[in-house]
Write a protein that holds these residues in place. Sequence first.
Motif, PDB file in Angstrom:
ATOM      1  N   ASP A 218       0.844  -1.198   0.000  1.00 49.23           N
ATOM      2  CA  ASP A 218       0.000   0.000   0.000  1.00 49.23           C
ATOM      3  C   ASP A 218       0.885   1.257   0.000  1.00 49.23           C
ATOM      4  N   TYR A 219       0.589   2.166  -0.912  1.00 48.15           N
ATOM      5  CA  TYR A 219       1.418   3.368  -1.097  1.00 48.15           C
ATOM      6  C   TYR A 219       1.463   4.208   0.176  1.00 48.15           C
ATOM      7  N   PHE A 220       0.291   4.463   0.771  1.00 46.89           N
ATOM      8  CA  PHE A 220       0.233   5.340   1.937  1.00 46.89           C
ATOM      9  C   PHE A 220       0.851   4.676   3.172  1.00 46.89           C
ATOM     10  N   GLU A 221       0.664   3.354   3.330  1.00 43.53           N
ATOM     11  CA  GLU A 221       1.311   2.668   4.438  1.00 43.53           C
ATOM     12  C   GLU A 221       2.833   2.720   4.309  1.00 43.53           C
ATOM     13  N   LEU A 222       3.296   2.764   3.063  1.00 43.32           N
ATOM     14  CA  LEU A 222       4.739   2.769   2.829  1.00 43.32           C
ATOM     15  C   LEU A 222       5.355   4.138   3.123  1.00 43.32           C
ATOM     16  N   VAL A 223       4.764   5.211   2.627  1.00 44.46           N
ATOM     17  CA  VAL A 223       5.418   6.514   2.699  1.00 44.46           C
ATOM     18  C   VAL A 223       5.045   7.299   3.948  1.00 44.46           C
ATOM     19  N   VAL A 224       3.887   7.035   4.537  1.00 48.56           N
ATOM     20  CA  VAL A 224       3.440   7.859   5.666  1.00 48.56           C
ATOM     21  C   VAL A 224       4.237   7.515   6.918  1.00 48.56           C
ATOM     22  N   VAL A 281       2.083  12.245 -12.243  1.00 46.19           N
ATOM     23  CA  VAL A 281       0.998  12.623 -11.343  1.00 46.19           C
ATOM     24  C   VAL A 281       1.566  13.519 -10.261  1.00 46.19           C
ATOM     25  N   MET A 282       0.922  14.655 -10.043  1.00 46.71           N
ATOM     26  CA  MET A 282       1.329  15.574  -8.992  1.00 46.71           C
ATOM     27  C   MET A 282       0.569  15.220  -7.710  1.00 46.71           C
ATOM     28  N   VAL A 283       1.305  14.827  -6.670  1.00 44.51           N
ATOM     29  CA  VAL A 283       0.700  14.428  -5.405  1.00 44.51           C
ATOM     30  C   VAL A 283       0.689  15.633  -4.469  1.00 44.51           C
ATOM     31  N   SER A 284      -0.493  16.006  -4.015  1.00 45.65           N
ATOM     32  CA  SER A 284      -0.643  17.106  -3.074  1.00 45.65           C
ATOM     33  C   SER A 284      -1.098  16.544  -1.737  1.00 45.65           C
ATOM     34  N   LEU A 285      -0.349  16.863  -0.687  1.00 46.65           N
ATOM     35  CA  LEU A 285      -0.648  16.317   0.637  1.00 46.65           C
ATOM     36  C   LEU A 285      -0.484  17.421   1.674  1.00 46.65           C
ATOM     37  N   SER A 286      -1.588  17.794   2.303  1.00 46.43           N
ATOM     38  CA  SER A 286      -1.536  18.786   3.373  1.00 46.43           C
ATOM     39  C   SER A 286      -1.384  18.078   4.718  1.00 46.43           C
ATOM     40  N   MET A 287      -1.100  18.847   5.750  1.00 47.89           N
ATOM     41  CA  MET A 287      -0.940  18.260   7.070  1.00 47.89           C
ATOM     42  C   MET A 287      -2.267  17.693   7.584  1.00 47.89           C
ATOM     43  N   GLU A 288      -3.358  18.330   7.229  1.00 50.74           N
ATOM     44  CA  GLU A 288      -4.661  17.818   7.651  1.00 50.74           C
ATOM     45  C   GLU A 288      -4.955  16.482   6.974  1.00 50.74           C
ATOM     46  N   GLU A 289      -4.626  16.388   5.670  1.00 52.91           N
ATOM     47  CA  GLU A 289      -4.831  15.121   4.968  1.00 52.91           C
ATOM     48  C   GLU A 289      -3.905  14.039   5.521  1.00 52.91           C
ATOM     49  N   ASP A 295      -5.347   8.390  10.727  1.00 52.46           N
ATOM     50  CA  ASP A 295      -6.550   7.888  11.407  1.00 52.46           C
ATOM     51  C   ASP A 295      -7.214   6.770  10.612  1.00 52.46           C
ATOM     52  N   ALA A 296      -7.282   6.922   9.274  1.00 50.79           N
ATOM     53  CA  ALA A 296      -7.957   5.914   8.450  1.00 50.79           C
ATOM     54  C   ALA A 296      -7.199   4.595   8.448  1.00 50.79           C
ATOM     55  N   TYR A 297      -5.867   4.647   8.435  1.00 45.66           N
ATOM     56  CA  TYR A 297      -5.055   3.428   8.400  1.00 45.66           C
ATOM     57  C   TYR A 297      -4.663   2.954   9.801  1.00 45.66           C
TER      58      TYR A 297
END
Length: 326
Positions: A218-224, A281-289, A295-297
Motif C-alpha cells: 500500500d502506497y500510503f502505508e509505505l510513505v506515511v 501525477v502531482m501528489v498534493s498532501l496537506s498536514m490535515e490530509e 486515522d484511516a489506516y
Amino acid sequence: MESNEEQTGIPLMPYRQTDNERMLLRKEYRKLIKEVQDNKEELIKPECGQLLDHVNVANTLFKRVTTTREGVLDSKFMALSVTLAGQKTNLLQTDLVAFEPDEFMEKLVTKMEGRFITEDEDKVDISSDSWKSMGEYVSKFYTSVNPVLTVMSGTFDFVPKPIRPTAVKATEMAADGRADPQHLTRFDGDKKEATPEEIENVLRVIRDLYKNQPYPIDYFELVVDPESFGRTIENAFHLAFLVKDGFVRIFLDDENSIPVVEPIERPEDRQSQMNKKCSQVMVSLSMEEWRDIIDAYELEGTTPYIKRSTQKSKQSGNSSSKRAKT
C-alpha cells in the motif's frame, strides 16, 4: 443704423436648414467619401495633389453643417483623409540629397589639382602647396580660432606604476615566513548530502517487504510516517526517483482502487518499464490530509516502514498495519 433685433427687442432665431438642404448636404458628403475611397491608390502617390483638393471641398461643405448627423459624415471623411495622408507620407523619398564619399573625394582631388596614381583610384598624389592652398580656402568659412595642440608646461614622462605584491596579514604567516593555511575549528560531518543514500534505503525497504510477503505494498502505508509530516514528504519524494529510474512501479489496486507499490527485479522488466510512456501525477498532501490518513489506516503509535538510513528498517512481520492484496 440699428439692427432689427435692437429695434424690436426680440432676439433673431438662427437660420434653420430644411430637411431637403440637409439631405442634399449628406448626399454631397457621401459622394466625396466614395470618390476618395475609389481613388485612394492614386491619391497616396507623392506626386498627386488631389487629396488636398478633396480636403478643401470638405471644408466648404463643413460651413453648411448645423446638425450632428452631417457632422458625423464630416468626421468620417477627415479620418479617411488623415489615414491616406499618413500613407502618402510614408511613401515620400527623404533621401534625395545624400552624402557620397566617393564623389566628395573626386571633387577634393579636382579642387587641389591632384591626380590618381593607381587605376582603381586607391592612391592620390597631391602636392603640399595644394594642401596649403586648400587650407587657406576653407579657413574663411571658420570664424573661430582653429584649435592647435600645444604643450604648455612640457610633456609628462610615462613612468610605469610598480606592481606591489599582495600584502599578507602577519597573523597568517608562519615562523619561517610562509603563509599558514587557515585551520578549521568545527566540522559537521553528519550534514552531507544524503539523498542517494535515502533513496537506496527506500528501495531496500520495498524489496525486503516484497520478499517476505510477495504482493503489492500500500502506497500510503509505505510513505506515511505517523511521527513526522516532513519525513512523509521526503519518502514520497525518494519513491518518485525509484519510479523514474524503473526500480519500482505504482499502479491502482484492482480490488480497492488505491495506489500500491511493487518492485521490479529483472533488468529486462526494468528497461521495459523505463521505455513505457508513463503518466506523471502531482501528489498534493496537506498536514490535515496526513492526519486523516493516519486515522484511516490506524497508524498512530506504529513504527513507520521507512526509517532513516542510520536505523534498521522495519520488518513486515512486526507491522500492525494492513497490506493491500491483489
